[in-house]
Design a protein around this motif. Structure first.
Motif, PDB file in Angstrom:
ATOM      1  N   GLN A  44       2.844  38.642  27.463  1.00  0.00           N
ATOM      2  CA  GLN A  44       2.720  40.073  27.178  1.00  0.00           C
ATOM      3  C   GLN A  44       2.780  40.319  25.665  1.00  0.00           C
ATOM      4  OE1 GLN A  44       5.158  42.516  29.703  1.00  0.00           O
ATOM      5  NE2 GLN A  44       3.974  44.359  29.231  1.00  0.00           N
ATOM      6  N   GLN A  45       3.565  39.491  24.962  1.00  0.00           N
ATOM      7  CA  GLN A  45       3.623  39.596  23.502  1.00  0.00           C
ATOM      8  C   GLN A  45       2.280  39.197  22.874  1.00  0.00           C
ATOM      9  OE1 GLN A  45       6.023  41.159  21.964  1.00  0.00           O
ATOM     10  NE2 GLN A  45       4.725  40.973  20.127  1.00  0.00           N
ATOM     11  N   VAL A  48      -0.016  42.113  23.198  1.00  0.00           N
ATOM     12  CA  VAL A  48       0.233  43.119  22.157  1.00  0.00           C
ATOM     13  C   VAL A  48      -0.428  42.709  20.848  1.00  0.00           C
ATOM     14  CG1 VAL A  48       2.013  44.262  20.773  1.00  0.00           C
ATOM     15  CG2 VAL A  48       2.400  43.885  23.213  1.00  0.00           C
ATOM     16  N   ASN A  52      -2.842  45.443  20.573  1.00  0.00           N
ATOM     17  CA  ASN A  52      -1.934  46.545  20.242  1.00  0.00           C
ATOM     18  C   ASN A  52      -1.529  47.360  21.464  1.00  0.00           C
ATOM     19  OD1 ASN A  52      -1.213  46.482  17.476  1.00  0.00           O
ATOM     20  ND2 ASN A  52      -3.335  46.988  16.965  1.00  0.00           N
ATOM     21  N   GLN A  53      -1.774  46.836  22.660  1.00  0.00           N
ATOM     22  CA  GLN A  53      -1.356  47.512  23.890  1.00  0.00           C
ATOM     23  C   GLN A  53      -0.460  46.562  24.676  1.00  0.00           C
ATOM     24  OE1 GLN A  53      -4.913  48.621  26.013  1.00  0.00           O
ATOM     25  NE2 GLN A  53      -5.816  49.619  24.222  1.00  0.00           N
ATOM     26  N   ARG A  54       0.554  47.134  25.354  1.00  0.00           N
ATOM     27  CA  ARG A  54       1.410  46.266  26.154  1.00  0.00           C
ATOM     28  C   ARG A  54       1.292  46.553  27.651  1.00  0.00           C
ATOM     29  NH1 ARG A  54       5.859  44.970  24.691  1.00  0.00           N
ATOM     30  NH2 ARG A  54       6.762  44.585  26.708  1.00  0.00           N
TER      31      ARG A  54
END
Ligand code: GSH
Length: 95
Positions: A44-45, A48, A52-54
């Motif tokens: 998930q990192q 991002v 730029n979205q999680r």
């Protein structure tokens, strides 16, 4: 081979919805289920850092970032998605 890659969580209703779209188009996808792998938090990192979205779902077609459920349906409605996918049939179930 799968042209569609989805960062996903197995319980997420938006993920189910976006998978339904690809299924209805007869398009295979590879879904990375972040909640059922020990690597989920670090993947998930990476999401991002890439986007730029999680949030999940997050869809890539041929390596191009489309975005979440809303963005993917929007891309379907305006024809962008079909162009990226090549020729696909019309969705069989789409409300
Ligand atoms: N409007 C977004 C879309 O169209 O994709 C909704 C996506 C959303 O809210 N996903 C939730 C999420 O990712 C899970 S159902 N929450 C943050 C997290 O799980 O870290």
């Amino acid at each position: 081979t799968h042209r569609v890659m989805i960062f996903s969580k197995s319980y997420c209703p938006y993920c189910h919805r976006v998978k339904e779209l690809f299924s209805s188009l007869g398009v295979q996808y590879y879904a990375l289920e972040l909640d059922v792998t020990d690597d989920g938090p670090s993947i998930q990192q990476v999401l991002v850092e890439l986007t730029n979205q999680r949030t999940v779902p997050n869809v890539f077609v041929n390596g191009k970032h489309i975005g979440g459920c809303d963005a993917t349906y929007k891309a379907y409605e305006n024809g962008t998605l079909q162009k990226l996918l090549g020729n696909v049939k019309d969705a069989e179930t789409y409300d």
